[in-house]
Design a protein around this motif. Structure first.
Motif, PDB file in Angstrom:
ATOM      1  N   ASN A 256     -74.946 -45.700  39.725  1.00  0.00           N
ATOM      2  CA  ASN A 256     -75.490 -45.471  41.057  1.00  0.00           C
ATOM      3  C   ASN A 256     -74.372 -45.301  42.099  1.00  0.00           C
ATOM      4  O   ASN A 256     -74.447 -44.435  42.969  1.00  0.00           O
ATOM      5  N   GLU A 257     -73.320 -46.088  41.977  1.00  0.00           N
ATOM      6  CA  GLU A 257     -72.169 -45.939  42.886  1.00  0.00           C
ATOM      7  C   GLU A 257     -71.520 -44.563  42.727  1.00  0.00           C
ATOM      8  O   GLU A 257     -71.148 -43.911  43.702  1.00  0.00           O
ATOM      9  N   ARG A 258     -71.385 -44.134  41.483  1.00  0.00           N
ATOM     10  CA  ARG A 258     -70.778 -42.812  41.232  1.00  0.00           C
ATOM     11  C   ARG A 258     -71.640 -41.723  41.865  1.00  0.00           C
ATOM     12  O   ARG A 258     -71.139 -40.762  42.427  1.00  0.00           O
ATOM     13  N   PHE A 259     -72.948 -41.934  41.771  1.00  0.00           N
ATOM     14  CA  PHE A 259     -73.891 -40.974  42.345  1.00  0.00           C
ATOM     15  C   PHE A 259     -73.738 -40.926  43.869  1.00  0.00           C
ATOM     16  O   PHE A 259     -73.643 -39.849  44.470  1.00  0.00           O
ATOM     17  N   LEU A 260     -73.665 -42.106  44.488  1.00  0.00           N
ATOM     18  CA  LEU A 260     -73.571 -42.151  45.953  1.00  0.00           C
ATOM     19  C   LEU A 260     -72.259 -41.544  46.435  1.00  0.00           C
ATOM     20  O   LEU A 260     -72.211 -40.830  47.451  1.00  0.00           O
ATOM     21  N   THR A 261     -71.185 -41.792  45.715  1.00  0.00           N
ATOM     22  CA  THR A 261     -69.897 -41.186  46.093  1.00  0.00           C
ATOM     23  C   THR A 261     -69.976 -39.670  45.950  1.00  0.00           C
ATOM     24  O   THR A 261     -69.433 -38.922  46.769  1.00  0.00           O
ATOM     25  N   SER A 262     -70.687 -39.214  44.914  1.00  0.00           N
ATOM     26  CA  SER A 262     -70.824 -37.764  44.714  1.00  0.00           C
ATOM     27  C   SER A 262     -71.566 -37.129  45.893  1.00  0.00           C
ATOM     28  O   SER A 262     -71.184 -36.057  46.375  1.00  0.00           O
ATOM     29  N   LEU A 263     -72.622 -37.799  46.346  1.00  0.00           N
ATOM     30  CA  LEU A 263     -73.363 -37.253  47.505  1.00  0.00           C
ATOM     31  C   LEU A 263     -72.450 -37.206  48.733  1.00  0.00           C
ATOM     32  O   LEU A 263     -72.465 -36.231  49.499  1.00  0.00           O
ATOM     33  N   ASN A 264     -71.635 -38.232  48.910  1.00  0.00           N
ATOM     34  CA  ASN A 264     -70.718 -38.221  50.057  1.00  0.00           C
ATOM     35  C   ASN A 264     -69.733 -37.063  49.948  1.00  0.00           C
ATOM     36  O   ASN A 264     -69.420 -36.408  50.946  1.00  0.00           O
ATOM     37  N   MET A 265     -69.234 -36.813  48.749  1.00  0.00           N
ATOM     38  CA  MET A 265     -68.300 -35.686  48.551  1.00  0.00           C
ATOM     39  C   MET A 265     -68.963 -34.383  49.018  1.00  0.00           C
ATOM     40  O   MET A 265     -68.358 -33.577  49.725  1.00  0.00           O
ATOM     41  N   ILE A 266     -70.209 -34.176  48.597  1.00  0.00           N
ATOM     42  CA  ILE A 266     -70.908 -32.930  48.942  1.00  0.00           C
ATOM     43  C   ILE A 266     -71.120 -32.831  50.455  1.00  0.00           C
ATOM     44  O   ILE A 266     -70.856 -31.802  51.079  1.00  0.00           O
ATOM     45  N   ALA A 267     -71.578 -33.916  51.049  1.00  0.00           N
ATOM     46  CA  ALA A 267     -71.860 -33.894  52.489  1.00  0.00           C
ATOM     47  C   ALA A 267     -70.578 -33.641  53.288  1.00  0.00           C
ATOM     48  O   ALA A 267     -70.558 -32.811  54.211  1.00  0.00           O
ATOM     49  N   ILE A 268     -69.513 -34.320  52.926  1.00  0.00           N
ATOM     50  CA  ILE A 268     -68.248 -34.153  53.668  1.00  0.00           C
ATOM     51  C   ILE A 268     -67.738 -32.716  53.516  1.00  0.00           C
ATOM     52  O   ILE A 268     -67.309 -32.079  54.478  1.00  0.00           O
ATOM     53  N   LEU A 269     -67.821 -32.205  52.295  1.00  0.00           N
ATOM     54  CA  LEU A 269     -67.317 -30.847  52.060  1.00  0.00           C
ATOM     55  C   LEU A 269     -68.125 -29.816  52.851  1.00  0.00           C
ATOM     56  O   LEU A 269     -67.574 -28.849  53.370  1.00  0.00           O
ATOM     57  N   ARG A 270     -69.436 -30.025  52.964  1.00  0.00           N
ATOM     58  CA  ARG A 270     -70.248 -29.085  53.751  1.00  0.00           C
ATOM     59  C   ARG A 270     -69.768 -29.061  55.206  1.00  0.00           C
ATOM     60  O   ARG A 270     -69.719 -28.001  55.824  1.00  0.00           O
ATOM     61  N   ILE A 271     -69.396 -30.231  55.720  1.00  0.00           N
ATOM     62  CA  ILE A 271     -68.913 -30.268  57.104  1.00  0.00           C
ATOM     63  C   ILE A 271     -67.539 -29.590  57.214  1.00  0.00           C
ATOM     64  O   ILE A 271     -67.268 -28.836  58.148  1.00  0.00           O
ATOM     65  N   MET A 272     -66.688 -29.827  56.228  1.00  0.00           N
ATOM     66  CA  MET A 272     -65.321 -29.258  56.262  1.00  0.00           C
ATOM     67  C   MET A 272     -65.301 -27.756  56.011  1.00  0.00           C
ATOM     68  O   MET A 272     -64.475 -27.038  56.541  1.00  0.00           O
ATOM     69  N   MET A 273     -66.189 -27.290  55.113  1.00  0.00           N
ATOM     70  CA  MET A 273     -66.201 -25.871  54.741  1.00  0.00           C
ATOM     71  C   MET A 273     -67.635 -25.354  54.817  1.00  0.00           C
ATOM     72  O   MET A 273     -68.317 -25.166  53.804  1.00  0.00           O
ATOM     73  N   PRO A 274     -68.117 -25.113  56.063  1.00  0.00           N
ATOM     74  CA  PRO A 274     -69.554 -24.859  56.259  1.00  0.00           C
ATOM     75  C   PRO A 274     -70.075 -23.587  55.599  1.00  0.00           C
ATOM     76  O   PRO A 274     -71.270 -23.486  55.366  1.00  0.00           O
ATOM     77  N   GLU A 275     -69.186 -22.644  55.285  1.00  0.00           N
ATOM     78  CA  GLU A 275     -69.691 -21.358  54.775  1.00  0.00           C
ATOM     79  C   GLU A 275     -69.517 -21.169  53.267  1.00  0.00           C
ATOM     80  O   GLU A 275     -69.777 -20.089  52.747  1.00  0.00           O
TER      81      GLU A 275
END
Ligand code: 5AD
Ligand code: SF4
Ligand code: FES
Length: 364
Positions: free
Chosen positions: A253-272
């Motif tokens: 579950n922790e690995r899953f939550l970190t994965s979601l954070n990776m995706i969310a942060i990357l969307r903000i950093m590279m929106p397109e």
């Protein structure tokens, strides 16, 4: 020390801010997700693109220490699909308006394999009048091979760097010339130079990995000007050398939550860029891919591999969709994307906006 609201209004982050964001949980994590969802809607819309995934061979000449189909695993029933059954799957994708496919297999560099793909690309172009986006994901190859496939109509390539830190990469792979970090990086650069929409990614929460590495991975994607990213949690496979480390790892579950954070942060950093909701997310959470779509991912890869072969393409444990067929995954994902509140972009190839802008700049 960190002010979350202020940080979330930024488009770029320092390494320290990234590590802080990666560790968010609870209400603060939800704020990160909300921000990423807004950025997704603003830049790429509330849209999900389908890429029909054909895992056409599990024969692999490599021995990545984490992967269930590594060459040394003699418990795997090896297959290479007949060209006709691959073309059937391609037709399914075309007829159902997926608009793009992903051809994935274990790594081989022999002529027989290369020619097989050459022929396949020629036939696919005939079937779909060149209307399908074609992604290849068949590992490291010589530059001329990459060029040939590009000329034959493949326009996207996925080659995960797995870990952008060379030391970590070397801990996840055997220590020999067949598993060279430098070659992998050189391959990624060549793909980009040839003109492919270039995709990469990493495994999240793998053995030996620390938060610092994940922050560096995000900075790597940005510095590399990558067009597409697919990344998901590390999931142990019993018949691999790294299995022995699973007790030291964060919970699934922790690995899953970190994965979601990776995706969310990357969307903000590279929106397109295009970000895939990796199948491995669903190996942990039954609605893992939908969650990823809600907070930034915009690509999903419905499996269209013939059902008979799915159970033999087990990179990690608990892989979903191994008992289903292409039709079932289609119906299932239509319902799931609807639940996630996105629209499916039927018939649209969904080229990475980031790629289109990168090409415009190249021409200027
Ligand atoms: N856990 C998670 N992902 C894995 N992959 C391979 N093995 C595992 C595993 N045990 C991923 C790698 C590879 C992709 C095809 O699957 O990142 O690039
Ligand atoms: Fe082969 Fe890819 Fe698995 Fe490595 S990760 S063993 S290259 S299929
Ligand atoms: Fe394959 Fe749900 S996506 S069964």
């Amino acid at each position: 020390m960190f002010n979350l609201t202020e940080i979330l209004n930024q488009a770029e982050f320092t390494k320290e801010e990234l590590m802080y964001l990666l560790a968010l949980r609870g209400d603060e994590q939800r704020k990160l997700f909300l921000r990423a969802a807004i950025i997704k809607e603003k830049f790429v819309g509330k849209k999900t693109y389908f890429r029909g995934l054909i895992e056409f061979s599990n024969i692999c000449h490599k021995n990545c220490l984490y992967c269930g189909i590594r060459a040394a695993n003699n418990k795997v029933n090896r297959y290479l699909l007949q060209k006709d059954s691959i073309l059937e799957a391609v037709k399914f994708a075309y007829n159902n308006k997926y608009a793009s496919i992903v051809l994935q297999a274990g790594e081989r560099e022999d002529d027989e394999f290369i020619n097989f793909i050459n022929d396949l690309l020629v036939d696919i172009a005939k079937i779909c009048n060149g209307e399908l986006g074609i992604t290849l994901s068949v590992g490291e190859q010589k530059t001329e091979v990459y060029k040939k496939w590009f000329d034959l109509g493949a326009n996207r390539y996925l080659l995960r760097i797995e870990a952008s830190n060379k030391d970590l990469y070397e801990k996840l792979h055997p220590n020999n010339s067949k598993h060279s970090f430098d070659r992998r990086l050189a391959c990624l650069k060549n793909l980009q130079k040839i003109g492919y929409q270039t995709g990469t990614g990493v495994m999240i929460s793998s053995p030996y990995q620390i938060l610092n590495d994940l922050a560096d991975d995000l900075l790597f994607f940005k510095a590399f000007d990558i067009d597409m990213v697919g990344m998901g949690p590390f999931i142990e496979h019993e018949q691999t050398p790294l299995f022995k480390h699973c007790k030291e790892l964060p919970s699934l579950n922790e690995r899953f939550l970190t994965s979601l954070n990776m995706i969310a942060i990357l969307r903000i950093m590279m929106p397109e860029i295009n970000i895939a909701a990796a199948t491995a997310l669903q190996a942990i959470d039954p609605v893992g891919r939908e969650k990823a779509i809600q907070l930034g991912a915009n690509v999903i890869m419905p499996n269209i591999t013939p059902s008979l072969n799915r159970k033999d393409y087990l990179l990690y444990e608990n892989k979903p969709c191994t008992d289903e067929g292409a039709d079932e995954c289609l119906d299932c994902l239509v319902a799931r994307i609807d639940m996630a509140g996105d629209e499916i972009a039927w018939g649209e190839q969904g080229n990475s906006l980031h790629y289109q802008n990168r090409m415009k700049k190249r021409k200027e």
